[in-house]
Design a protein around this motif. Structure first.
Motif, PDB file in Angstrom:
ATOM      1  N   VAL A 141       0.456  -1.154   0.316  1.00 26.75           N
ATOM      2  CA  VAL A 141       0.372  -0.254   0.264  1.00 26.75           C
ATOM      3  C   VAL A 141       0.542   1.296  -0.533  1.00 26.75           C
ATOM      4  O   VAL A 141       1.344   1.577   0.862  1.00 26.75           O
ATOM      5  N   PRO A 142       0.556   1.997  -0.870  1.00 27.87           N
ATOM      6  CA  PRO A 142       1.527   3.274  -0.898  1.00 27.87           C
ATOM      7  C   PRO A 142       1.149   4.350   0.243  1.00 27.87           C
ATOM      8  O   PRO A 142      -0.144   4.236   0.411  1.00 27.87           O
ATOM      9  N   ALA A 143       2.479   4.897   0.829  1.00 26.30           N
ATOM     10  CA  ALA A 143       2.238   5.574   2.340  1.00 26.30           C
ATOM     11  C   ALA A 143       0.860   7.092   1.995  1.00 26.30           C
ATOM     12  O   ALA A 143      -0.168   7.322   2.692  1.00 26.30           O
ATOM     13  N   LEU A 144       0.687   7.017   0.354  1.00 30.40           N
ATOM     14  CA  LEU A 144      -0.189   8.473   0.249  1.00 30.40           C
ATOM     15  C   LEU A 144      -1.676   7.592  -0.216  1.00 30.40           C
ATOM     16  O   LEU A 144      -2.164   9.140   1.026  1.00 30.40           O
ATOM     17  N   TRP A 145      -1.281   7.024  -0.843  1.00 30.95           N
ATOM     18  CA  TRP A 145      -2.978   6.462  -0.593  1.00 30.95           C
ATOM     19  C   TRP A 145      -3.222   5.565   0.507  1.00 30.95           C
ATOM     20  O   TRP A 145      -4.541   6.042   0.885  1.00 30.95           O
ATOM     21  N   GLY A 146      -2.434   5.229   1.206  1.00 27.20           N
ATOM     22  CA  GLY A 146      -3.137   5.174   3.293  1.00 27.20           C
ATOM     23  C   GLY A 146      -3.637   6.203   3.570  1.00 27.20           C
ATOM     24  O   GLY A 146      -4.385   5.946   4.516  1.00 27.20           O
ATOM     25  N   GLY A 147      -2.677   6.685   3.635  1.00 28.26           N
ATOM     26  CA  GLY A 147      -3.038   7.799   4.200  1.00 28.26           C
ATOM     27  C   GLY A 147      -4.068   8.364   4.044  1.00 28.26           C
ATOM     28  O   GLY A 147      -5.340   8.798   4.571  1.00 28.26           O
ATOM     29  N   LEU A 148      -4.956   8.705   2.446  1.00 28.49           N
ATOM     30  CA  LEU A 148      -6.158   9.530   2.483  1.00 28.49           C
ATOM     31  C   LEU A 148      -6.682   8.367   2.606  1.00 28.49           C
ATOM     32  O   LEU A 148      -8.260   8.894   3.118  1.00 28.49           O
ATOM     33  N   ILE A 149      -6.936   7.068   2.304  1.00 31.20           N
ATOM     34  CA  ILE A 149      -8.305   6.308   2.829  1.00 31.20           C
ATOM     35  C   ILE A 149      -8.633   6.538   4.067  1.00 31.20           C
ATOM     36  O   ILE A 149      -9.531   6.782   4.589  1.00 31.20           O
ATOM     37  N   LEU A 150      -7.926   6.595   5.191  1.00 23.73           N
ATOM     38  CA  LEU A 150      -8.034   7.142   6.512  1.00 23.73           C
ATOM     39  C   LEU A 150      -8.123   8.603   7.028  1.00 23.73           C
ATOM     40  O   LEU A 150      -9.697   8.234   8.091  1.00 23.73           O
ATOM     41  N   GLY A 256      11.447   8.193   5.877  1.00 21.21           N
ATOM     42  CA  GLY A 256      10.389   7.540   5.348  1.00 21.21           C
ATOM     43  C   GLY A 256       9.062   8.418   5.304  1.00 21.21           C
ATOM     44  O   GLY A 256       7.399   8.351   4.901  1.00 21.21           O
ATOM     45  N   VAL A 257       8.851   9.040   6.698  1.00 24.81           N
ATOM     46  CA  VAL A 257       7.317   9.816   6.687  1.00 24.81           C
ATOM     47  C   VAL A 257       7.552  11.343   6.483  1.00 24.81           C
ATOM     48  O   VAL A 257       6.289  12.025   6.554  1.00 24.81           O
ATOM     49  N   MET A 258       8.309  11.796   5.289  1.00 31.10           N
ATOM     50  CA  MET A 258       8.123  12.441   4.758  1.00 31.10           C
ATOM     51  C   MET A 258       7.063  12.526   3.819  1.00 31.10           C
ATOM     52  O   MET A 258       6.730  14.076   3.929  1.00 31.10           O
ATOM     53  N   VAL A 259       6.654  11.746   3.412  1.00 31.64           N
ATOM     54  CA  VAL A 259       4.981  11.853   2.976  1.00 31.64           C
ATOM     55  C   VAL A 259       4.042  12.214   3.604  1.00 31.64           C
ATOM     56  O   VAL A 259       3.430  12.880   2.732  1.00 31.64           O
ATOM     57  N   PHE A 264      -0.333  14.900   5.695  1.00 29.03           N
ATOM     58  CA  PHE A 264      -1.198  15.569   7.337  1.00 29.03           C
ATOM     59  C   PHE A 264      -0.931  17.083   7.726  1.00 29.03           C
ATOM     60  O   PHE A 264      -0.864  17.197   8.337  1.00 29.03           O
ATOM     61  N   ALA A 265       0.131  17.417   6.762  1.00 23.63           N
ATOM     62  CA  ALA A 265       0.034  19.293   6.764  1.00 23.63           C
ATOM     63  C   ALA A 265       1.093  20.028   8.136  1.00 23.63           C
ATOM     64  O   ALA A 265       0.855  20.115   8.723  1.00 23.63           O
ATOM     65  N   LEU A 266       1.967  18.692   8.478  1.00 21.58           N
ATOM     66  CA  LEU A 266       3.212  18.776  10.016  1.00 21.58           C
ATOM     67  C   LEU A 266       4.204  19.044   9.448  1.00 21.58           C
ATOM     68  O   LEU A 266       4.892  18.403   8.972  1.00 21.58           O
ATOM     69  N   PRO A 267       5.011  20.074  10.999  1.00 18.66           N
ATOM     70  CA  PRO A 267       5.767  20.635  10.443  1.00 18.66           C
ATOM     71  C   PRO A 267       6.860  19.861  10.740  1.00 18.66           C
ATOM     72  O   PRO A 267       7.187  20.423  11.664  1.00 18.66           O
ATOM     73  N   GLY A 268       7.560  18.645  10.471  1.00 21.80           N
ATOM     74  CA  GLY A 268       8.789  18.179  11.083  1.00 21.80           C
ATOM     75  C   GLY A 268       9.841  17.509  10.513  1.00 21.80           C
ATOM     76  O   GLY A 268       9.642  18.872   9.421  1.00 21.80           O
ATOM     77  N   ILE A 269      10.670  16.898  10.307  1.00 21.78           N
ATOM     78  CA  ILE A 269      12.080  17.171   9.287  1.00 21.78           C
ATOM     79  C   ILE A 269      11.459  17.361   8.159  1.00 21.78           C
ATOM     80  O   ILE A 269      12.561  17.567   7.464  1.00 21.78           O
ATOM     81  N   GLY A 270      11.061  16.439   8.137  1.00 20.80           N
ATOM     82  CA  GLY A 270      10.395  15.897   6.276  1.00 20.80           C
ATOM     83  C   GLY A 270       9.842  16.556   4.968  1.00 20.80           C
ATOM     84  O   GLY A 270      11.139  17.296   4.370  1.00 20.80           O
ATOM     85  N   SER A 271       8.856  17.598   6.199  1.00 22.58           N
ATOM     86  CA  SER A 271       8.159  18.244   5.514  1.00 22.58           C
ATOM     87  C   SER A 271       8.895  19.378   5.501  1.00 22.58           C
ATOM     88  O   SER A 271       9.438  20.670   4.616  1.00 22.58           O
ATOM     89  N   GLY A 272       9.944  19.483   6.640  1.00 20.90           N
ATOM     90  CA  GLY A 272      11.237  21.062   6.931  1.00 20.90           C
ATOM     91  C   GLY A 272      12.250  21.244   5.672  1.00 20.90           C
ATOM     92  O   GLY A 272      12.618  22.225   4.739  1.00 20.90           O
ATOM     93  N   LEU A 273      12.522  20.031   5.869  1.00 20.75           N
ATOM     94  CA  LEU A 273      13.820  19.636   4.944  1.00 20.75           C
ATOM     95  C   LEU A 273      13.099  20.006   3.181  1.00 20.75           C
ATOM     96  O   LEU A 273      14.318  20.798   2.496  1.00 20.75           O
TER      97      LEU A 273
END
Length: 319
Positions: A141-150, A256-259, A264-273
């Protein structure tokens, strides 16, 4: 002690090599780094001032020495966008990323190890086929698709059971613990289900390897039932391998949690990078990449030492 000293020496050597690679990687990019950071349409005066401000007009060896000297003093530089120290910016982002990883890994372990054990304990071919299908589908399951389902199932405003936030993180961070934890539940479930499928496969493989050595048969000959032998003996013998897998998985999840953070618009390390790259803040990216490399190496060192402590047979190679 010899093993520890050898691993620490390799750790320091790896840090030196990685620092050189990270430093040179941003300087072999096509074009001038100052022009890239200032913008392609910036006037030459702005580019020259930025090059002087960042010390890019000095020889590479001097720039590298200044950067390493700053790292040894705990100075990772400042961001061009806000002027804040890179260390404090990464620290604020880590307050989102690391709780997300820990919660996601806890969910993955809670899913993966019991299902891995159950797949080995299954006696019917149909049950084994079901467990194998769960492991394959969960890992595919792609992370993007799984997140959208949830989100469609549980997010407020759009889900069938609107009980959890769909995106964002509280402005006050962990000063609002209930809201902060609630905002991480859906991302952690997305990560946990996917990683849990991998841990399930590793657990099943490790238990099957232990069972093939005859250890389980010996435990059963001592009076244990097959279930008891697999759980109490097989799982304990497979634990060093599982610790290595889980430790390395923990290190890999930081990127891996960058996607998931972007979804989910979280201000974490991956999205910040990703944001720093988009804003061409390459000096901050340089230090951030080095900090991530240090984290990977520390986790690898910890996993090696833990693996060795759990399996004393590894020490026989040094005798």
């Amino acid at each position: 002690m010899r093993y520890l000293l050898r691993r620490l020496a390799l750790f320091v050597l790896a840090l030196a090599v990685i620092s050189a690679v990270v430093f040179l990687a941003l300087r072999v990019l096509p074009g001038d780094i100052a022009t890239i950071m200032a913008g392609l349409n910036s006037p030459p005066e702005r580019v020259a001032a930025l090059r002087e401000q960042l010390g890019l007009d000095r020889p590479l060896i001097v720039q590298y020495g200044d950067w390493i000297g700053g790292l040894l003093r705990g100075d990772f530089g400042t961001t061009m966008l806000t002027g804040q120290p890179v260390a404090s910016v990464v620290g604020a982002r880590a307050q989102v990323t690391f709780p997300l990883i820990i919660l996601g890994l806890a969910i993955a372990i809670a899913i993966g190890i019991p299902l891995g054990c159950a797949s080995v304990l299954a006696t019917s071919a149909r049950a084994r086929g079901v467990y194998q299908a769960v492991a394959i589908i969960g890992g595919a399951v792609p992370a993007l698709w799984g997140g959208l389902i949830l989100i469609l199932l549980f997010a407020r405003g759009s889900g069938l059971l609107p009980i959890l936030p769909a995106s964002g993180f509280p402005q006050g961070g962990w000063q609002e613990p209930a809201q902060a934890l609630a905002s991480l539940v859906l991302p952690a479930l997305t990560v946990g289900i996917i990683v849990g499928a991998s841990i399930m496969r590793y657990t099943r493989s490790a238990l099957q390897s232990v069972a093939s050595t005859g250890t389980i048969d010996m435990a059963m000959a001592c009076g244990m039932a097959r279930r008891q032998a697999l759980i109490r003996v097989g799982l304990r013998l497979a634990m060093p391998q599982l610790v290595s897998v889980i430790g390395l998985t923990f290190a890999e999840m930081i990127t891996g949690v960058m996607v998931i953070e972007n979804l989910f618009a979280l201000p974490g390390i991956g999205s910040g990078l990703v944001g720093d790259l988009g804003h061409r803040d390459l000096i901050a990216v340089q230090s951030e990449l080095f900090m991530l490399a240090v984290f990977f190496l520390v986790i690898g060192l910890f996993v090696d030492l833990t693996h060795r402590a759990l399996d004393p047979r590894l020490g026989e190679d040094d005798d």
